[in-house]
Design an enzyme around this catalytic site. Structure first.
Site, short mmCIF file in Angstrom:
data_model
loop_
_atom_site.label_atom_id
_atom_site.label_comp_id
_atom_site.label_asym_id
_atom_site.label_seq_id
_atom_site.Cartn_x
_atom_site.Cartn_y
_atom_site.Cartn_z
N GLU A 94 -9.16 -2.34 6.01
CA GLU A 94 -8.08 -2.12 6.66
C GLU A 94 -8.24 -1.94 8.29
O GLU A 94 -7.54 -2.70 9.00
CB GLU A 94 -7.30 -1.15 6.22
N LEU A 97 1.03 -1.02 0.16
CA LEU A 97 -0.03 -0.02 0.04
C LEU A 97 1.06 1.20 0.01
O LEU A 97 1.60 1.59 0.85
CB LEU A 97 -0.83 0.18 1.08
N TRP A 103 6.79 3.30 5.38
CA TRP A 103 5.77 2.25 6.06
C TRP A 103 5.20 1.40 5.03
O TRP A 103 4.04 0.71 5.53
CB TRP A 103 4.86 2.73 7.21
N GLY A 119 2.12 11.13 7.20
CA GLY A 119 1.54 10.18 7.98
C GLY A 119 0.49 9.76 7.97
O GLY A 119 -0.12 9.35 6.71
#
Length: 381
Positions: free
Chosen positions: A249, A130, A163, A138
Site C-alpha cells: 500500500e 480495507l 476512512w 487512526g
C-alpha cells in the site's frame, strides 16, 4: 510528459508495454471514455473501465494463471499502473483489491479463498475495502478495538472502522480485529477476516469530502457474523500479515503520482507561455524521477518476497509530501490566470488542493511513518 520521462529499467519489454498502455489511454481520452483527473486511484470509480482493463490483462497481472490471473511480473504491473496513474485514469473500483488484497490472499489465504476471490478480482468486477483505521486508533493499528469473538461456526465482529474507501460500493472488506488481549504486547492477538458486505449487522455510513465527493466511509459492525472460512491467514497473526500488506500500500507509484496529471498540465502550460518558467517546476520533475526509481526498487524487493516495510514507509512519507508540493507550486504559479485560460490546469489545481489534506494521512500519517523509518532504517546505520 509521461512516465517514460521517469522510467526505471531500460528493458525493451517494459518499454513496449508502457507504449501499449499509453496508446490505449490516449485513445480512450480522445474517445471521451474518461477525463484525466487528480487522485484518480481513490476518486475515479468506473466499473466498466476496470472491466475493460481486466479484459486487456491489466488487472490481476501478478495473480497466477491457475487462479484466473496473468502470471506476469511485479515490474510489468508497476509499468502498467504507472501509466494509468500518470494519465489520471479512473481505476479506483479495482485498485485496492488488485494492489493489496490479491497479494495477501495469495500469501496467506486458503486454497478455497484463492479459488473464489482471485479470479473475481482479476476479472475487474469484484471490489474490496480495507477495514483498518478506527476512530480512536487512526494510523496506530496496534490500538484497534474492533473485537472478534468466537461463536459456533465462526466469529462475531463488533467495532467501527473509518476512512474506508469505497465501502459503499465494495463487495467485501478485509477487517483487522482483536481476537485476544495481551497486556504486554499490543501487537499480539490481532487477526484478519474477509467480511462480505450486505449483512444487515454492517452499516456503511458516508463521510463526505470537503468538495462534496463521497469515497470515504465509516463502517459499523454490530456482531456481524463471519464463518471460519472467512479467517484470512492465521488467527493471532494479524499484525505480521497487515504490516506485510502495508508495504504494497505504501510503496506503490500512487504514493507519488496522485497529482502527476497536474504536473503534466503545469509543464505544458509553461511551454505554451501561460505560466512562467520556474526552477521549482524542474525540481518537481527531478524529484518525481527519484521517487519513481525508489518505488520501482521496492517493487523488485517485494517481487523477491523480501520485507520492505521501512523502505515503503519512506517512499510513502516522501511521496505524499511531494504530491502536496506539486499542488502548492501549481497554485502559486497558475492561481492568477483568467478563468478561461488553461482550464484543465486550473481544474487540476482546485482538485489537488481539495484532496491534498488526505495525502499525508491515508496509508499512515506522517508522524507514524517517521517513527517506522527511524526504527526500521535508522537503526541499521
Amino acid at each position: 510528459m509521461s512516465t517514460s520521462t521517469v522510467t526505471d529499467r531500460p528493458a525493451p519489454e517494459l518499454r513496449e508495454l508502457r507504449t501499449e498502455v499509453r496508446r490505449f489511454l490516449a485513445a480512450a481520452v480522445d474517445a471521451g471514455v474518461f477525463t484525466p483527473r487528480v487522485n484518480s486511484w481513490l476518486t475515479g470509480w468506473d466499473e466498466s473501465f476496470s472491466r475493460t482493463l481486466a479484459e486487456r490483462g491489466w488487472v490481476g497481472m501478478t495473480v497466477p494463471a491457475g487462479y484466473g490471473g496473468h502470471g506476469r511480473s511485479h515490474l510489468e504491473r508497476f509499468a502498467v499502473t504507472g501509466e494509468l496513474l500518470a494519465a489520471g485514469a479512473p481505476i479506483a473500483a479495482h485498485w485496492i483489491a488488485d494492489r493489496q488484497i490479491a497479494p495477501s490472499i495469495l500469501r496467506y489465504g486458503t486454497e478455497e479463498q484463492k479459488r473464489y476471490y482471485l479470479p473475481r478480482i482479476a476479472s475487474g468486477g469484484y471490489y474490496f475495502g480495507l477495514g483498518m483505521s478506527e476512530p480512536d486508533a487512526g494510523s496506530d493499528l496496534a490500538s484497534v478495538r474492533t473485537r472478534a469473538v468466537r461463536v459456533d461456526g465462526g466469529w462475531q465482529l463488533t467495532g467501527t472502522k473509518v476512512w474506508t474507501s469505497g465501502a459503499h460500493r465494495a463487495h467485501a472488506l478485509v477487517v483487522l480485529a482483536r481476537t485476544a488481549t495481551d497486556p504486554d504486547d499490543r501487537h499480539a492477538g490481532l487477526s484478519q477476516f474477509v467480511v462480505e458486505l450486505g449483512d444487515p449487522r454492517i452499516q456503511v455510513r458516508p463521510i463526505m469530502s470537503m468538495n462534496g465527493e463521497h469515497h470515504f466511509n465509516e463502517v459499523v459492525l454490530d456482531e456481524a457474523f463471519v464463518p471460519d472460512a472467512g479467517v484470512l491467514g492465521t488467527v493471532g497473526n494479524g499484525w505480521t500479515q497487515v504490516t506485510s500488506e502495508l508495504a504494497f500500500e505504501r510503496s506503490g507509484p500512487e504514493r507519488l503520482l496522485s497529482t502527476y496529471p497536474l504536473l503534466q498540465e503545469l509543464v505544458a502550460a509553461t511551454g505554451r507561455g501561460s505560466v512562467p518558467a520556474d526552477a521549482r517546476i524542474g525540481r518537481l520533475v527531478a524529484r518525481t524521477a527519484a521517487l519513481h526509481r525508489m518505488s520501482a526498487d521496492i517493487a523488485e524487493t517485494l517481487a523477491r518476497g523480501d520485507s520492505a516495510a521501512g523502505e515503503a514507509a519512506l517512499v510513502k512519507l516522501l511521496g505524499t509530501r511531494h504530491e502536496g508540493d506539486i499542488a502548492d507550486v501549481a497554485d502559486t504559479l497558475a492561481g492568477g490566470l483568467p478563468p478561461d485560460r488553461e482550464p484543465a490546469l486550473q481544474d487540476h489545481v482546485r482538485t489537488g488542493l481539495l484532496e491534498m489534506p488526505g495525502f499525508t494521512l491515508r496509508g499512515g500519517s506522517n508522524e507514524v511513518l517517521q517513527g517506522i523509518v527511524a526504527r526500521r532504517i535508522g537503526v541499521r546505520r
